[in-house]
Design an enzyme around this catalytic site. Structure first.
Site, PDB file in Angstrom:
ATOM      1  N   ALA A   1       0.834  -1.201   0.000  1.00  0.00           N
ATOM      2  CA  ALA A   1       0.000   0.000   0.000  1.00  0.00           C
ATOM      3  C   ALA A   1       0.873   1.256   0.000  1.00  0.00           C
ATOM      4  O   ALA A   1       0.632   2.201  -0.750  1.00  0.00           O
ATOM      5  CB  ALA A   1      -0.924  -0.009   1.210  1.00  0.00           C
ATOM      6  N   TYR A   2       1.907   1.244   0.852  1.00  0.00           N
ATOM      7  CA  TYR A   2       2.812   2.393   0.928  1.00  0.00           C
ATOM      8  C   TYR A   2       3.555   2.585  -0.390  1.00  0.00           C
ATOM      9  O   TYR A   2       3.639   3.693  -0.921  1.00  0.00           O
ATOM     10  CB  TYR A   2       3.796   2.175   2.077  1.00  0.00           C
ATOM     11  CG  TYR A   2       4.721   3.332   2.343  1.00  0.00           C
ATOM     12  CD1 TYR A   2       4.255   4.477   2.985  1.00  0.00           C
ATOM     13  CD2 TYR A   2       6.064   3.278   1.974  1.00  0.00           C
ATOM     14  CE1 TYR A   2       5.106   5.543   3.235  1.00  0.00           C
ATOM     15  CE2 TYR A   2       6.925   4.337   2.226  1.00  0.00           C
ATOM     16  CZ  TYR A   2       6.439   5.471   2.858  1.00  0.00           C
ATOM     17  OH  TYR A   2       7.277   6.524   3.106  1.00  0.00           O
ATOM     18  N   ALA A   3       4.100   1.471  -0.951  1.00  0.00           N
ATOM     19  CA  ALA A   3       4.822   1.564  -2.220  1.00  0.00           C
ATOM     20  C   ALA A   3       3.896   2.046  -3.337  1.00  0.00           C
ATOM     21  O   ALA A   3       4.294   2.863  -4.175  1.00  0.00           O
ATOM     22  CB  ALA A   3       5.437   0.213  -2.572  1.00  0.00           C
TER      23      ALA A   3
ATOM     24  N   SER B   1       1.308   3.956  -3.029  1.00  0.00           N
ATOM     25  CA  SER B   1       1.036   5.383  -2.847  1.00  0.00           C
ATOM     26  C   SER B   1       2.219   6.231  -3.295  1.00  0.00           C
ATOM     27  O   SER B   1       2.047   7.289  -3.916  1.00  0.00           O
ATOM     28  CB  SER B   1       0.692   5.681  -1.384  1.00  0.00           C
ATOM     29  OG  SER B   1       1.832   5.568  -0.535  1.00  0.00           O
TER      30      SER B   1
END
Length: 290
Positions: A156-158, A160
């Protein structure tokens, strides 16, 4: 280093955002940090002085950003913003196949869509309007090494940060019409509480799924990286350069031990990197019993 007009810094209560406010104030730049709590606003003004004028806003709430933009416009009294630093972010690790969608949505809504909301809210105050006369500000989007390199359990972080990289490139080219520049600052590991905040997420849901042990190893690795990471002040120095350089780079990559943490992962074959990560985190399938 050129003199710049006032700068909005989102997510300024801690970490890179707070360091940016401190660095800008030391350089004599008026700042409008956005925070979500009155206590954080008070902390910034007490720490860094009269040039710091916090504004309450949440990047996941377009209405609060619109109110913040109107408040800042009134304080500017006809002058322009010199910059917008999109820093607000959250990191919530978990296995992509089973991480709750509300967690994934929270990360993307804060890190990616939040920056988009801020650009739309504050862009006119930077002069990002076709045909607008007068001085033009700059947009600095804080991404990450994860904007170029996807670690396990940070999908999810990557996503974003990859998204913010692509958005920034498109926006930079689009805003050539207006004279407003867009610059990316993509740090490596930094001594900030972003992953510590993610540690508050309930990990018990992954017990018995096969993901628990590799996820725990990743979190240990992230904690070690943060211990060895850059001081947030180093990233703040880069942000100031991006805002003030006569000819800024389109992307800056302040990364500790850049050969190991930046160049080799980008230059070596991806399958080789996959194997190294799999061995480190225990992501090999169990041998079949016969």
């Amino acid at each position: 280093m050129s003199v710049i007009g006032p700068v909005v810094v989102t997510g300024a209560s801690s970490g890179i955002g707070r360091a940016c406010v401190e660095r800008l104030a030391k350089a004599g730049v008026r700042t409008f940090p956005t925070v979500r709590k009155e206590a954080d606003a008070l902390s910034l003004t007490e720490a860094f002085g009269a040039l710091v004028e916090p504004v309450l806003a949440d990047v996941t709430d377009a209405a609060s950003l619109a109110r913040a933009a109107a408040e800042i416009e009134a304080r500017l009294a006809g002058s322009r913003l010199g910059g917008l630093v999109n820093n607000a972010g959250v990191a919530l690790p978990g296995p992509a196949l089973s991480q709750p969608l509300d967690e994934i949505q929270r990360v993307i809504d804060t890190n990616l869509v939040g920056a988009m909301r801020a650009v739309q809210a504050f862009g006119p105050l930077l002069g990002a309007v076709p045909g607008a006369a007068g001085p033009k500000g700059r947009i600095v989007n804080i991404t990450s090494v994860s904007g170029k390199f996807g670690y396990p359990f940070t999908a999810a972080y990557a996503a974003s940060k990859h998204g913010l990289e692509g958005y920034s490139e498109s926006l930079r080219r689009e805003l050539m019409l207006t004279g407003v520049d867009v610059i990316v600052v993509g740090p490596g590991a930094v001594k900030t509480p972003i992953w510590d905040k993610g540690a508050a997420v309930d990990r018990s849901r992954y017990e018995g799924t096969g993901w628990a042990a590799p996820l725990a190893r990743l979190e240990e690795s992230l904690a070690a990286m943060d211990e060895e990471g850059l001081e947030a002040s180093v990233v703040a120095d880069v942000v100031l350069e991006a805002l003030t350089a006569a000819r800024p780079k389109p992307r800056y990559a302040p990364v500790p031990q850049p050969l190991v943490n930046w160049w080799l992962p980008r230059l070596l074959p991806k399958r080789l990197i996959d194997r190294v990560i799999a061995d480190r985190l225990g992501l090999r399938p169990a041998a079949a019993s016969g």
